[in-house]
Design a protein around this motif. Structure first.
Motif, PDB file in Angstrom:
ATOM      1  N   TYR A 297       1.081  -1.597   0.158  1.00 52.10           N
ATOM      2  CA  TYR A 297      -0.326   0.072   0.144  1.00 52.10           C
ATOM      3  C   TYR A 297       1.071   1.375   0.281  1.00 52.10           C
ATOM      4  O   TYR A 297       0.801   2.151  -0.112  1.00 52.10           O
ATOM      5  CB  TYR A 297      -1.170   0.075   1.439  1.00 52.10           C
ATOM      6  N   ASP A 298       2.160   0.857   0.841  1.00 53.24           N
ATOM      7  CA  ASP A 298       2.713   2.116   0.878  1.00 53.24           C
ATOM      8  C   ASP A 298       4.096   2.968  -0.453  1.00 53.24           C
ATOM      9  O   ASP A 298       4.039   3.907  -0.770  1.00 53.24           O
ATOM     10  CB  ASP A 298       3.819   2.020   1.750  1.00 53.24           C
ATOM     11  N   ILE A 299       3.586   2.179  -1.678  1.00 52.47           N
ATOM     12  CA  ILE A 299       4.235   1.966  -2.707  1.00 52.47           C
ATOM     13  C   ILE A 299       3.988   1.821  -4.050  1.00 52.47           C
ATOM     14  O   ILE A 299       3.912   1.505  -4.704  1.00 52.47           O
ATOM     15  CB  ILE A 299       5.460   0.755  -2.271  1.00 52.47           C
ATOM     16  N   SER A 300       2.112   2.301  -3.721  1.00 55.08           N
ATOM     17  CA  SER A 300       1.061   2.337  -4.865  1.00 55.08           C
ATOM     18  C   SER A 300       0.568   2.779  -5.375  1.00 55.08           C
ATOM     19  O   SER A 300       0.750   4.155  -4.112  1.00 55.08           O
ATOM     20  CB  SER A 300       0.720   0.552  -4.806  1.00 55.08           C
ATOM     21  N   VAL A 301      -0.033   3.619  -6.549  1.00 56.62           N
ATOM     22  CA  VAL A 301      -0.828   4.486  -6.313  1.00 56.62           C
ATOM     23  C   VAL A 301      -2.388   3.081  -6.841  1.00 56.62           C
ATOM     24  O   VAL A 301      -2.203   2.985  -7.730  1.00 56.62           O
ATOM     25  CB  VAL A 301      -0.651   5.084  -7.171  1.00 56.62           C
ATOM     26  N   PHE A 302      -3.557   4.394  -6.960  1.00 55.30           N
ATOM     27  CA  PHE A 302      -4.459   4.318  -7.799  1.00 55.30           C
ATOM     28  C   PHE A 302      -4.207   4.053  -9.395  1.00 55.30           C
ATOM     29  O   PHE A 302      -3.163   4.684  -9.690  1.00 55.30           O
ATOM     30  CB  PHE A 302      -5.676   4.830  -7.168  1.00 55.30           C
ATOM     31  N   ALA A 303      -4.829   2.515  -9.666  1.00 58.93           N
ATOM     32  CA  ALA A 303      -4.657   2.493 -11.025  1.00 58.93           C
ATOM     33  C   ALA A 303      -5.746   3.662 -11.530  1.00 58.93           C
ATOM     34  O   ALA A 303      -6.975   3.645 -10.714  1.00 58.93           O
ATOM     35  CB  ALA A 303      -5.551   0.895 -11.647  1.00 58.93           C
ATOM     36  N   GLY A 304      -5.673   3.906 -13.143  1.00 59.56           N
ATOM     37  CA  GLY A 304      -6.600   4.543 -13.771  1.00 59.56           C
ATOM     38  C   GLY A 304      -7.592   4.146 -13.152  1.00 59.56           C
ATOM     39  O   GLY A 304      -8.686   5.308 -13.509  1.00 59.56           O
ATOM     40  N   SER A 305      -8.318   3.760 -13.527  1.00 56.10           N
ATOM     41  CA  SER A 305      -9.403   2.357 -14.376  1.00 56.10           C
ATOM     42  C   SER A 305     -10.649   2.928 -12.894  1.00 56.10           C
ATOM     43  O   SER A 305     -11.559   2.472 -12.391  1.00 56.10           O
ATOM     44  CB  SER A 305      -9.945   1.140 -13.872  1.00 56.10           C
ATOM     45  N   SER A 306      -9.659   3.231 -11.176  1.00 58.06           N
ATOM     46  CA  SER A 306      -9.723   2.701 -10.001  1.00 58.06           C
ATOM     47  C   SER A 306      -9.399   4.583  -9.442  1.00 58.06           C
ATOM     48  O   SER A 306      -9.965   4.546  -7.874  1.00 58.06           O
ATOM     49  CB  SER A 306      -9.304   1.927  -8.639  1.00 58.06           C
ATOM     50  N   SER A 307      -9.201   4.928  -9.954  1.00 61.66           N
ATOM     51  CA  SER A 307      -8.632   6.160  -9.270  1.00 61.66           C
ATOM     52  C   SER A 307     -10.373   7.455  -9.023  1.00 61.66           C
ATOM     53  O   SER A 307      -9.531   8.453  -8.248  1.00 61.66           O
ATOM     54  CB  SER A 307      -8.544   7.681 -10.707  1.00 61.66           C
TER      55      SER A 307
END
Length: 300
Positions: A171-181
């Protein structure tokens, strides 16, 4: 009569599709099994890995400590699109009364995804249960891969995070994917780990076989929209449970193929363009502390 006991039918069949993922698939498979998956009995589900025609059949997996033991099967007649392999596995291999589809075998599961999927289905028999998706790295991979992010950088990032002994580190090294933004609190475009009862799959259908392009184009978006907008839909979003995409040169996440190409295929099938679905959402918590940075996204 056989003296061997009949194996109990699993509640959930987890179907993971892979193609040339010698690096990524072992992490994904590890994450789908116990002991990585917490608060769940391995007797309640099965893990099916369908190899959709990899140049070298996938074999590099030491799964002796994994429960349930993953079943690796090779699609008999592989096609460039994964939709055929997923439908085939659901029909001819899976034994569960419920099916979980993971169209992209490069996506690591969060460590309570299976337990909370089972909990959601036990509470709501006709539920369509879905998770949100993240990209590993500093930004969505269509962007980060143009700025030096690659497999070597990602391997180092994952190792330094402490994963897999620290599942929450992703969770600390990721971002939402565009489809889940749009975040948890709004409708999204697709899920890369969604599940449904088999009777619902039989009634509404699996992946649309019109999506024949490599990677499946908008097939995952189409099936998601079809289910969340069905009459009297009960759509359960798992708060805190996600998938985390590893960079691997995928058709969509690499940015190699533009949306216009996907759109053209979609229009050839449906004679209209893709429209993001609008639907009601039921939430299953809790919202765990590691998800805090994502929780405010999408709030008005």
């Amino acid at each position: 009569m056989s003296s061997f006991p009949q194996q109990r039918r699993p509640f959930l069949s987890v179907i993971i599709c892979i193609y040339d993922m010698e690096r990524e698939a072992p992490r994904t498979i590890l994450s789908a099994c116990c002991p990585y998956q917490k608060n769940v009995s391995p007797d309640d589900y099965e893990v099916i890995v369908v190899d959709n025609g990899s140049a070298l059949p996938f074999t590099s997996l030491d799964s002796s400590d994994f429960l349930p033991r993953p079943q690796i099967v090779r699609m008999p007649n592989p096609q460039p699109s994964p939709v055929f392999a997923l439908n085939w596995a659901a029909t001819h291999v899976a034994r569960g009364t419920h099916i979980l589809f993971a169209i992209d075998g490069a996506r690591i599961f969060s460590d309570q995804l299976i337990a909370n999927t089972l909990r959601a289905h036990s509470m709501c028999p006709d539920a369509f249960v879905y998770t949100l998706g993240c990209h590993l790295g500093p930004s969505v991979q269509m962007v980060s891969t143009t700025q030096g992010y690659n497999e070597e950088v990602e391997d180092r990032l994952i190792a330094e995070s402490g994963w897999p002994s620290k599942p929450y580190a992703l969770y600390d090294i990721s971002v939402f994917a565009g489809s889940s933004s749009n975040g948890f609190w709004n409708p999204i475009q697709e899920s890369n780990a969604f599940s449904l009862p088999r009777h619902l799959l039989d009634a509404i259908g699996g992946y649309h076989v019109g999506f024949i392009s490599p990677g499946g184009g908008l097939a995952n978006l189409e099936i998601f929209a079809r289910y969340v907008q069905r009459p009297d839909a009960k759509n359960v979003c798992l708060l805190s449970d996600m998938t985390f995409h590893q960079v691997h040169g995928g058709i969509a996440t690499s940015g190699k193929v533009q949306f216009s190409t996907f759109d053209a295929e979609y229009r050839s099938i449906f004679q209209r363009g893709y429209v993001q679905p609008s639907f009601d959402i039921i939430y299953l918590g809790p919202l765990r502390p590691e998800v805090a940075k994502f929780a405010s996204i999408g709030l008005a």
